[in-house]
Design an enzyme around this catalytic site. Structure first.
Site, PDB file in Angstrom:
ATOM      1  N   SER A  42       0.808  -1.229   0.000  1.00 57.77           N
ATOM      2  CA  SER A  42       0.000   0.000   0.000  1.00 57.77           C
ATOM      3  C   SER A  42       0.839   1.277   0.000  1.00 57.77           C
ATOM      4  O   SER A  42       0.345   2.334  -0.374  1.00 57.77           O
ATOM      5  CB  SER A  42      -0.969   0.013   1.182  1.00 57.77           C
ATOM      6  N   LYS A  85       0.648   4.675   6.892  1.00 57.40           N
ATOM      7  CA  LYS A  85       0.044   5.432   5.785  1.00 57.40           C
ATOM      8  C   LYS A  85       0.572   6.866   5.820  1.00 57.40           C
ATOM      9  O   LYS A  85       1.216   7.283   6.776  1.00 57.40           O
ATOM     10  CB  LYS A  85      -1.488   5.480   5.904  1.00 57.40           C
TER      11      LYS A  85
END
Length: 188
Positions: A42, A85
């Site tokens: 990701s 993230k």
């Protein structure tokens, strides 16, 4: 006067040294930094699967989190998994996804850390074209590899209290050692 060498005193010294070292390691681990392994794609290409990183925990207590920083936090739904993230939206801002881009307070967000072909698709929480005001002490986070990232677009903002630290450095594999969250990667 010099102390005589004895096996008993050497063992006691070793045990004392071990206990002091363990205590210092635990204090640093709990208060300052933590070792983590990147799992998944990701955050590709910024971080790749199986890279080992250090999360720095101290500065989030006194230095505000900035847009563009890569942070580590507890998953907002499971509360048992750590995720990594990039911060996209800050408390009080209005965020919207439209035509493959992120808009913050009505302006298109410049994201120099993304690959050229990345398209930001809307999700269940942030539907196409709908504005969302971010609450106090909440952040919107997204992976750099948007097509492979489950993030705030799907499960919403994260609370400040769930953030454990900032990504500081990659320390393994040895040929990829580098500092993170520096220079052009964090924007205001």
């Amino acid at each position: 006067m010099a102390r005589k060498f004895s096996i008993k005193s050497a063992v006691v010294d070793l045990i004392e040294l071990f206990l002091i070292g363990t205590t210092v390691f635990l204090l640093v681990y709990i208060l300052v930094g933590q070792f983590l392994e990147v799992s998944g794609s990701s955050m590709h290409p910024y971080l790749v699967d199986k890279e080992q990183i250090i999360a720095e925990k101290l500065s989030i207590k006194f230095d505000p989190i900035k847009r563009g920083e890569v942070i580590i936090f507890w998953h907002p739904k499971t509360k048992s998994d750590l995720l990594i993230k990039r911060v996209i939206g800050l408390p009080g801002e209005i965020i919207k996804i439209q035509n493959g881009f992120v808009f913050v307070n009505g302006s298109k967000l410049e994201e120099p850390y993304l690959s050229n072909n990345v398209v930001t698709k809307a999700g269940d929480f942030l539907p196409e074209g709908q504005e969302h005001k971010i609450g106090t002490d909440y952040y919107i986070v997204m992976g750099d590899n948007r097509a492979e990232s489950t993030d705030s677009r799907y499960w919403g903002p994260i609370q400040k209290e769930t953030i454990i630290g900032r990504a500081l450095a990659v320390f393994y594999p040895l040929d990829n050692i580098r500092l993170l969250n520096g220079g052009k990667n964090a924007t205001k």
